[in-house]
Motif scaffolding. Structure first.
Motif, PDB file in Angstrom:
ATOM      1  N   THR A  86       0.861  -1.181   0.000  1.00 46.27           N
ATOM      2  CA  THR A  86       0.000   0.000   0.000  1.00 46.27           C
ATOM      3  C   THR A  86       0.898   1.232   0.000  1.00 46.27           C
ATOM      4  OG1 THR A  86      -0.145   0.035   2.417  1.00 46.27           O
ATOM      5  CG2 THR A  86      -1.902  -1.132   1.230  1.00 46.27           C
ATOM      6  N   ASP A  87       0.394   2.292  -0.594  1.00 49.72           N
ATOM      7  CA  ASP A  87       1.135   3.546  -0.593  1.00 49.72           C
ATOM      8  C   ASP A  87       0.144   4.672  -0.826  1.00 49.72           C
ATOM      9  OD1 ASP A  87       3.245   5.307  -0.417  1.00 49.72           O
ATOM     10  OD2 ASP A  87       4.259   4.632  -2.232  1.00 49.72           O
ATOM     11  N   TYR A  88       0.600   5.866  -0.576  1.00 49.75           N
ATOM     12  CA  TYR A  88      -0.249   7.024  -0.817  1.00 49.75           C
ATOM     13  C   TYR A  88      -0.261   7.356  -2.292  1.00 49.75           C
ATOM     14  CZ  TYR A  88      -0.826   7.692   4.120  1.00 49.75           C
ATOM     15  OH  TYR A  88      -1.169   7.501   5.420  1.00 49.75           O
ATOM     16  N   ASN A  89      -1.433   7.487  -2.831  1.00 48.25           N
ATOM     17  CA  ASN A  89      -1.603   7.868  -4.226  1.00 48.25           C
ATOM     18  C   ASN A  89      -1.461   9.390  -4.298  1.00 48.25           C
ATOM     19  OD1 ASN A  89      -2.916   8.844  -6.631  1.00 48.25           O
ATOM     20  ND2 ASN A  89      -3.804   6.810  -6.883  1.00 48.25           N
ATOM     21  N   THR A  91      -2.333  11.439  -6.505  1.00 51.81           N
ATOM     22  CA  THR A  91      -3.503  12.085  -7.102  1.00 51.81           C
ATOM     23  C   THR A  91      -4.656  12.151  -6.113  1.00 51.81           C
ATOM     24  OG1 THR A  91      -2.834  11.256  -9.270  1.00 51.81           O
ATOM     25  CG2 THR A  91      -5.104  12.051  -9.060  1.00 51.81           C
ATOM     26  N   THR A  92      -4.997  11.014  -5.500  1.00 52.46           N
ATOM     27  CA  THR A  92      -6.152  10.962  -4.597  1.00 52.46           C
ATOM     28  C   THR A  92      -5.806  11.352  -3.162  1.00 52.46           C
ATOM     29  OG1 THR A  92      -5.799   8.643  -4.018  1.00 52.46           O
ATOM     30  CG2 THR A  92      -7.186   9.108  -5.967  1.00 52.46           C
ATOM     31  N   LYS A  93      -4.500  11.350  -2.840  1.00 51.46           N
ATOM     32  CA  LYS A  93      -4.026  11.642  -1.480  1.00 51.46           C
ATOM     33  C   LYS A  93      -4.577  10.624  -0.469  1.00 51.46           C
ATOM     34  CE  LYS A  93      -2.191  15.628  -2.753  1.00 51.46           C
ATOM     35  NZ  LYS A  93      -0.996  15.517  -3.505  1.00 51.46           N
ATOM     36  N   ARG A  94      -4.786   9.393  -0.937  1.00 53.21           N
ATOM     37  CA  ARG A  94      -5.294   8.321  -0.084  1.00 53.21           C
ATOM     38  C   ARG A  94      -4.352   7.127  -0.133  1.00 53.21           C
ATOM     39  NH1 ARG A  94     -11.319   7.327   0.273  1.00 53.21           N
ATOM     40  NH2 ARG A  94     -11.994   9.358   0.964  1.00 53.21           N
ATOM     41  N   LEU A  95      -4.384   6.366   0.940  1.00 53.60           N
ATOM     42  CA  LEU A  95      -3.644   5.116   0.979  1.00 53.60           C
ATOM     43  C   LEU A  95      -4.385   4.105   0.108  1.00 53.60           C
ATOM     44  CD1 LEU A  95      -1.200   3.820   2.415  1.00 53.60           C
ATOM     45  CD2 LEU A  95      -2.782   3.023   4.159  1.00 53.60           C
ATOM     46  N   GLU A  96      -3.669   3.514  -0.859  1.00 54.56           N
ATOM     47  CA  GLU A  96      -4.305   2.599  -1.796  1.00 54.56           C
ATOM     48  C   GLU A  96      -3.452   1.353  -1.993  1.00 54.56           C
ATOM     49  OE1 GLU A  96      -5.258   4.584  -5.446  1.00 54.56           O
ATOM     50  OE2 GLU A  96      -6.408   6.150  -4.426  1.00 54.56           O
TER      51      GLU A  96
END
Length: 182
Positions: A86-89, A91-96
């Motif tokens: 998992t990492d921070y996207n 673009t979305t500023k979310r953990l994905e």
């Protein structure tokens, strides 16, 4: 002291089974390194303290504290766990979730099958790994391609059996899902 011994025996038995499965899947080196962090004090001490015998001790640690430090340590050091990927996207500023490299999906498959055998004992059938997967939240938390691949192998072991499934998995190249990455 008894839980110390039982926990050691359980994780060692599991690890040895994963090594055998990894050999059959064509990833022996990964099998030899599988779950070595479970013997570290950060994981072993809570594992022995919260030993359950029929499932992961991290469940009992989580029940007592609301989280498991042993699990957080473990998932951050073992690439066969989808939670590692998992990492921070930006673009979305979310953990994905990130798609896992094939060799780690193979290791995760071996781990899940071995865990079913260890925790189910004589009650284990080739239905256990897929049923466990479908009843949990991992499927929706993984990258969709990783989830789809793992599910296909778990369904294959259910319908075709262990020998055919491991032989099939062994033939798959251990490539990274992103062609521009090593």
């Amino acid at each position: 002291m008894l839980h110390f011994v039982k926990h050691f025996c359980t994780i060692t038995k599991h690890r040895h089974m994963v090594i055998r499965h990894c050999y059959k899947a064509g990833i022996l080196w990964q099998g030899l390194r599988h779950d070595l962090s479970k013997y570290s004090p950060a994981e072993f001490i809570p594992g022995a303290r919260f030993y359950l015998g029929d499932r992961s001790p991290t469940e009992a640690e989580r029940k007592e504290y609301g989280y498991s430090l042993a699990w957080m340590h473990h998932k951050g050091r073992n690439k066969h766990h989808f939670e590692y990927w998992t990492d921070y996207n930006p673009t979305t500023k979310r953990l994905e979730a990130i798609e896992m490299p094939i060799k780690y999906v193979k290791d995760m498959f071996c781990d899940r099958v071995a865990a079913g055998k260890i925790y189910q004992g004589d009650n284990y059938t080739n239905d256990n790994p897929i049923n466990y997967f479908l009843s949990g939240s991992a499927r929706s938390a993984m990258h969709p391609e990783t989830s789809k691949l793992l599910e296909s192998w778990l369904r294959m072991i259910q319908s075709e059996g262990e020998d055919k499934t491991f032989a099939y998995i062994k033939k798959i190249k251990n490539t990274h899902p992103y062609s521009s990455r090593p």
